[in-house]
Write an enzyme that holds these catalytic residues in place. Structure first.
Site, PDB file in Angstrom:
ATOM      1  N   SER A 118      31.495  45.007  33.698  1.00 33.67           N
ATOM      2  CA  SER A 118      32.780  44.331  33.479  1.00 33.67           C
ATOM      3  C   SER A 118      32.764  43.511  32.198  1.00 33.67           C
ATOM      4  CB  SER A 118      33.056  43.359  34.628  1.00 33.67           C
ATOM      5  OG  SER A 118      33.097  44.016  35.849  1.00 33.67           O
ATOM      6  N   HIS A 139      34.441  51.875  31.827  1.00 31.80           N
ATOM      7  CA  HIS A 139      34.819  50.779  32.725  1.00 31.80           C
ATOM      8  C   HIS A 139      36.009  51.199  33.593  1.00 31.80           C
ATOM      9  CE1 HIS A 139      36.365  46.408  33.282  1.00 31.80           C
ATOM     10  NE2 HIS A 139      35.495  46.722  34.214  1.00 31.80           N
ATOM     11  N   GLU A 151      38.493  52.264  30.718  1.00 32.49           N
ATOM     12  CA  GLU A 151      38.243  51.837  29.346  1.00 32.49           C
ATOM     13  C   GLU A 151      36.995  52.576  28.868  1.00 32.49           C
ATOM     14  OE1 GLU A 151      39.838  47.295  29.030  1.00 32.49           O
ATOM     15  OE2 GLU A 151      37.969  47.535  30.095  1.00 32.49           O
ATOM     16  N   ASN A 189      39.511  42.702  30.987  1.00 31.69           N
ATOM     17  CA  ASN A 189      38.903  41.443  31.455  1.00 31.69           C
ATOM     18  C   ASN A 189      39.011  40.313  30.433  1.00 31.69           C
ATOM     19  OD1 ASN A 189      38.370  42.350  33.981  1.00 31.69           O
ATOM     20  ND2 ASN A 189      36.272  42.978  33.550  1.00 31.69           N
TER      21      ASN A 189
HETATM   22  N1  CAA Z   1      41.610  55.099  48.925  1.00 35.89           N
HETATM   23  C1  CAA Z   1      42.700  55.713  49.409  1.00 35.89           C
HETATM   24  N2  CAA Z   1      43.804  55.044  49.780  1.00 35.89           N
HETATM   25  C2  CAA Z   1      43.794  53.703  49.658  1.00 35.89           C
HETATM   26  C3  CAA Z   1      42.674  52.987  49.163  1.00 35.89           C
HETATM   27  C4  CAA Z   1      41.555  53.751  48.789  1.00 35.89           C
HETATM   28  N3  CAA Z   1      40.439  53.196  48.304  1.00 35.89           N
HETATM   29  N4  CAA Z   1      42.960  51.665  49.173  1.00 35.89           N
HETATM   30  C5  CAA Z   1      44.218  51.549  49.638  1.00 35.89           C
HETATM   31  N5  CAA Z   1      44.713  52.768  49.932  1.00 35.89           N
HETATM   32  C6  CAA Z   1      46.024  53.093  50.452  1.00 35.89           C
HETATM   33  C7  CAA Z   1      46.362  52.216  51.635  1.00 35.89           C
HETATM   34  O1  CAA Z   1      45.801  52.717  52.817  1.00 35.89           O
HETATM   35  C8  CAA Z   1      47.867  52.291  51.633  1.00 35.89           C
HETATM   36  O2  CAA Z   1      48.283  53.483  52.274  1.00 35.89           O
HETATM   37  P1  CAA Z   1      49.653  53.499  53.159  1.00 35.89           P
HETATM   38  O3  CAA Z   1      50.745  53.347  52.145  1.00 35.89           O
HETATM   39  O4  CAA Z   1      49.617  54.842  53.805  1.00 35.89           O
HETATM   40  O5  CAA Z   1      49.534  52.361  54.114  1.00 35.89           O
HETATM   41  C9  CAA Z   1      48.227  52.399  50.155  1.00 35.89           C
HETATM   42  O6  CAA Z   1      47.016  52.802  49.484  1.00 35.89           O
HETATM   43  C10 CAA Z   1      48.694  51.097  49.595  1.00 35.89           C
HETATM   44  O7  CAA Z   1      47.745  50.121  49.923  1.00 35.89           O
HETATM   45  P2  CAA Z   1      48.090  48.727  50.578  1.00 35.89           P
HETATM   46  O8  CAA Z   1      49.336  48.832  51.389  1.00 35.89           O
HETATM   47  O9  CAA Z   1      46.860  48.180  51.200  1.00 35.89           O
HETATM   48  O10 CAA Z   1      48.333  47.783  49.363  1.00 35.89           O
HETATM   49  P3  CAA Z   1      49.117  47.887  48.006  1.00 35.89           P
HETATM   50  O11 CAA Z   1      50.409  48.602  48.112  1.00 35.89           O
HETATM   51  O12 CAA Z   1      49.085  46.497  47.515  1.00 35.89           O
HETATM   52  O13 CAA Z   1      48.205  48.791  47.054  1.00 35.89           O
HETATM   53  C11 CAA Z   1      46.454  48.376  45.474  1.00 35.89           C
HETATM   54  C12 CAA Z   1      46.846  48.569  46.933  1.00 35.89           C
HETATM   55  C13 CAA Z   1      46.659  49.675  44.695  1.00 35.89           C
HETATM   56  C14 CAA Z   1      44.986  48.020  45.488  1.00 35.89           C
HETATM   57  C15 CAA Z   1      47.338  47.266  44.811  1.00 35.89           C
HETATM   58  O14 CAA Z   1      47.335  46.122  45.623  1.00 35.89           O
HETATM   59  C16 CAA Z   1      46.857  46.880  43.438  1.00 35.89           C
HETATM   60  O15 CAA Z   1      47.113  47.565  42.467  1.00 35.89           O
HETATM   61  N6  CAA Z   1      46.180  45.718  43.381  1.00 35.89           N
HETATM   62  C17 CAA Z   1      45.647  45.181  42.118  1.00 35.89           C
HETATM   63  C18 CAA Z   1      44.309  45.813  41.870  1.00 35.89           C
HETATM   64  C19 CAA Z   1      43.750  45.381  40.557  1.00 35.89           C
HETATM   65  O16 CAA Z   1      44.285  44.570  39.822  1.00 35.89           O
HETATM   66  N7  CAA Z   1      42.594  45.954  40.255  1.00 35.89           N
HETATM   67  C20 CAA Z   1      41.857  45.604  39.064  1.00 35.89           C
HETATM   68  C21 CAA Z   1      40.804  44.590  39.443  1.00 35.89           C
HETATM   69  S1  CAA Z   1      39.910  44.034  38.038  1.00 35.89           S
HETATM   70  C22 CAA Z   1      38.781  45.239  37.786  1.00 35.89           C
HETATM   71  O17 CAA Z   1      38.676  46.192  38.497  1.00 35.89           O
HETATM   72  C23 CAA Z   1      37.905  45.079  36.568  1.00 35.89           C
HETATM   73  C24 CAA Z   1      36.693  44.291  36.688  1.00 35.89           C
HETATM   74  O18 CAA Z   1      35.796  44.511  35.887  1.00 35.89           O
HETATM   75  C25 CAA Z   1      36.526  43.192  37.637  1.00 35.89           C
HETATM   76  P1  NAD Z   2      28.660  45.797  44.532  1.00 33.94           P
HETATM   77  O1  NAD Z   2      27.887  44.583  44.827  1.00 33.94           O
HETATM   78  O2  NAD Z   2      29.784  46.191  45.433  1.00 33.94           O
HETATM   79  O3  NAD Z   2      27.699  47.065  44.401  1.00 33.94           O
HETATM   80  C1  NAD Z   2      26.519  47.081  43.641  1.00 33.94           C
HETATM   81  C2  NAD Z   2      25.594  48.079  44.312  1.00 33.94           C
HETATM   82  O4  NAD Z   2      24.477  48.301  43.456  1.00 33.94           O
HETATM   83  C3  NAD Z   2      25.034  47.575  45.654  1.00 33.94           C
HETATM   84  O5  NAD Z   2      25.361  48.505  46.659  1.00 33.94           O
HETATM   85  C4  NAD Z   2      23.525  47.483  45.419  1.00 33.94           C
HETATM   86  O6  NAD Z   2      22.753  47.843  46.539  1.00 33.94           O
HETATM   87  C5  NAD Z   2      23.339  48.489  44.284  1.00 33.94           C
HETATM   88  N1  NAD Z   2      22.123  48.236  43.515  1.00 33.94           N
HETATM   89  C6  NAD Z   2      21.651  47.039  43.069  1.00 33.94           C
HETATM   90  N2  NAD Z   2      20.503  47.214  42.409  1.00 33.94           N
HETATM   91  C7  NAD Z   2      20.238  48.538  42.430  1.00 33.94           C
HETATM   92  C8  NAD Z   2      19.186  49.341  41.916  1.00 33.94           C
HETATM   93  N3  NAD Z   2      18.192  48.803  41.239  1.00 33.94           N
HETATM   94  N4  NAD Z   2      19.234  50.688  42.124  1.00 33.94           N
HETATM   95  C9  NAD Z   2      20.260  51.256  42.780  1.00 33.94           C
HETATM   96  N5  NAD Z   2      21.290  50.535  43.307  1.00 33.94           N
HETATM   97  C10 NAD Z   2      21.279  49.200  43.124  1.00 33.94           C
HETATM   98  O7  NAD Z   2      29.212  45.603  43.025  1.00 33.94           O
HETATM   99  P2  NAD Z   2      30.457  46.301  42.334  1.00 33.94           P
HETATM  100  O8  NAD Z   2      31.655  45.454  42.542  1.00 33.94           O
HETATM  101  O9  NAD Z   2      30.486  47.750  42.694  1.00 33.94           O
HETATM  102  O10 NAD Z   2      30.060  46.135  40.800  1.00 33.94           O
HETATM  103  C11 NAD Z   2      29.156  47.007  40.169  1.00 33.94           C
HETATM  104  C12 NAD Z   2      29.351  46.948  38.682  1.00 33.94           C
HETATM  105  O11 NAD Z   2      30.701  47.311  38.362  1.00 33.94           O
HETATM  106  C13 NAD Z   2      29.128  45.569  38.059  1.00 33.94           C
HETATM  107  O12 NAD Z   2      28.592  45.731  36.780  1.00 33.94           O
HETATM  108  C14 NAD Z   2      30.551  45.004  37.992  1.00 33.94           C
HETATM  109  O13 NAD Z   2      30.700  44.021  37.004  1.00 33.94           O
HETATM  110  C15 NAD Z   2      31.327  46.253  37.648  1.00 33.94           C
HETATM  111  N6  NAD Z   2      32.755  46.237  38.011  1.00 33.94           N
HETATM  112  C16 NAD Z   2      33.153  45.628  39.168  1.00 33.94           C
HETATM  113  C17 NAD Z   2      34.516  45.650  39.498  1.00 33.94           C
HETATM  114  C18 NAD Z   2      35.017  45.014  40.763  1.00 33.94           C
HETATM  115  O14 NAD Z   2      36.234  44.854  40.906  1.00 33.94           O
HETATM  116  N7  NAD Z   2      34.173  44.645  41.713  1.00 33.94           N
HETATM  117  C19 NAD Z   2      35.429  46.311  38.672  1.00 33.94           C
HETATM  118  C20 NAD Z   2      34.962  46.943  37.504  1.00 33.94           C
HETATM  119  C21 NAD Z   2      33.621  46.893  37.176  1.00 33.94           C
END
Ligand code: CAA
Ligand code: NAD
Length: 282
Positions: A118, A139, A151, A189
């Site tokens: 991330s 990503h 990304e 991010n």
């Molecule tokens: N696989 C298949 N179906 C799924 C699912 C999955 N993994 N997760 C949810 N669904 C389905 C649900 O079962 C639901 O189906 P029904 O319509 O039949 O009930 C449908 O998708 C919609 O889900 P929800 O009703 O639970 O919720 P929603 O309408 O809010 O949609 C969502 C879910 C797409 C996750 C939406 O809430 C969303 O876009 N949320 C924001 C997510 C976001 O911002 N993600 C980025 C995070 S940051 C990141 O990832 C980067 C990082 O590095 C941290």
């Molecule tokens: P998570 O904690 O859900 O999963 C990480 C997994 O890696 C665990 O199941 C753990 O057992 C496994 N693991 C740890 N060390 C290991 C090793 N040495 N060998 C094999 N497996 C190992 O974390 P996550 O949310 O899936 O995040 C994973 C990566 O993706 C991170 O770099 C995170 O920043 C990035 N990411 C996370 C998100 C998010 O929304 N959570 C979104 C985009 C990117």
């Protein structure tokens, strides 16, 4: 450059989703985990997700046919034949370095290494390997099976051929690729993390309750999730790791962890994955 087989490292939130997307796109996928129980947990999530897609008719093959392309392992040597290996283990530089060093010993010389990090510098991860021109960031976004973006991140050492192969691979997985350079947090991010941290700071200052801040951003801005629901969804542990990396890179307060986030992580409240975060999930 032909990508025919895929390795994924980590079967958590992201790794399981990436593996699912690649198997759905027709690639044979092998997923490496630290322990069998984490593979079982991840694959159970994949099966649930595929069943949901089958119910909605959004996949053209049976869930069983897609599932059959997914294999799990706890032995890094099983990734020896993969054309691309996407790492999605925890957001921690020493752990990722250790993983890439082990991988370098077993992977094909022409395999592409990718990280789903991330926030960590792709260049810093690349430095643990002997294949700078074949190392990229891929990503994905959570939940991977639903989110359309990937990304694609290049370093100054990535070859054009590898970069374009990665863009093409992202498209094959049904994602829309955006190209970006290696800067902590990349595009999404860079913008999202300060917003999420500001929501915590606003709550700490008593601007509104958790529920009201979430409602405000959902209904006032049309966001699918409010910031606290999203923080819990991403994982507070992951968000906390991200703040370390981004603050270290930019030295700006907006990337620093608010004290409440730190305390919640120290208490083991990681969000949905542990059953407790800003909300209760038990
Ligand atoms: N696989 C298949 N179906 C799924 C699912 C999955 N993994 N997760 C949810 N669904 C389905 C649900 O079962 C639901 O189906 P029904 O319509 O039949 O009930 C449908 O998708 C919609 O889900 P929800 O009703 O639970 O919720 P929603 O309408 O809010 O949609 C969502 C879910 C797409 C996750 C939406 O809430 C969303 O876009 N949320 C924001 C997510 C976001 O911002 N993600 C980025 C995070 S940051 C990141 O990832 C980067 C990082 O590095 C941290
Ligand atoms: P998570 O904690 O859900 O999963 C990480 C997994 O890696 C665990 O199941 C753990 O057992 C496994 N693991 C740890 N060390 C290991 C090793 N040495 N060998 C094999 N497996 C190992 O974390 P996550 O949310 O899936 O995040 C994973 C990566 O993706 C991170 O770099 C995170 O920043 C990035 N990411 C996370 C998100 C998010 O929304 N959570 C979104 C985009 C990117």
């Amino acid at each position: 450059m032909q990508i025919k087989s895929v390795g994924v490292i980590g079967c958590g939130l992201m790794g399981s989703g990436i593996a699912q997307a690649a198997a759905t796109a027709g690639f044979p996928v092998i997923v490496l985990e630290a322990e069998q129980r984490f593979l079982d947990r991840g694959f159970t999530g994949v099966e649930r997700s595929l069943a949901k897609f089958a119910e909605k008719g959004t996949i053209t093959e049976s869930p069983d046919a897609i599932r059959a392309r997914l294999k799990g392992t706890t032995n890094v040597e099983d990734l020896a034949d993969c054309d691309i290996i996407i790492e999605a283990i925890l957001e921690n530089v020493p752990e990722k370095h250790k993983m890439y060093a082990a991988l370098e010993k077993v992977a094909k010389p022409d395999a592409i290494f990718a990280s789903n990090t991330s926030s960590i510098s792709i260049t810093e991860l690349m430095a643990a390997t002997k294949r700078p021109e074949r190392f990229i960031g891929l990503h994905f976004f959570n939940p991977v099976p639903l989110m359309k973006l990937v990304e694609v991140i290049r370093t100054i050492a990535t070859s054009d051929e590898v970069f374009e192969a990665a863009v093409d691979f992202g498209t094959k997985l049904g994602k829309v690729p955006v190209r970006t350079k290696d800067s902590s947090g990349f595009i999404v991010n860079r913008l999202l993390v300060p917003y999420l941290l500001d929501a915590i700071r606003a709550y700490e200052e008593g601007v509104g309750s958790i529920v009201d801040i979430d409602q405000a951003m959902k209904l006032g801005c049309g966001y699918p999730m409010g910031p606290f629901t999203l923080l819990d969804f991403v994982g507070l542990d992951t968000c906390y790791y991200i703040t370390h990396v981004m603050f270290d890179e930019f030295r700006e307060k907006r990337f620093a962890a608010p004290p409440l986030l730190k305390r919640m992580v120290l208490a083991g409240w990681y969000g949905r994955k542990t059953g407790k975060g800003f909300y209760d999930y038990t």
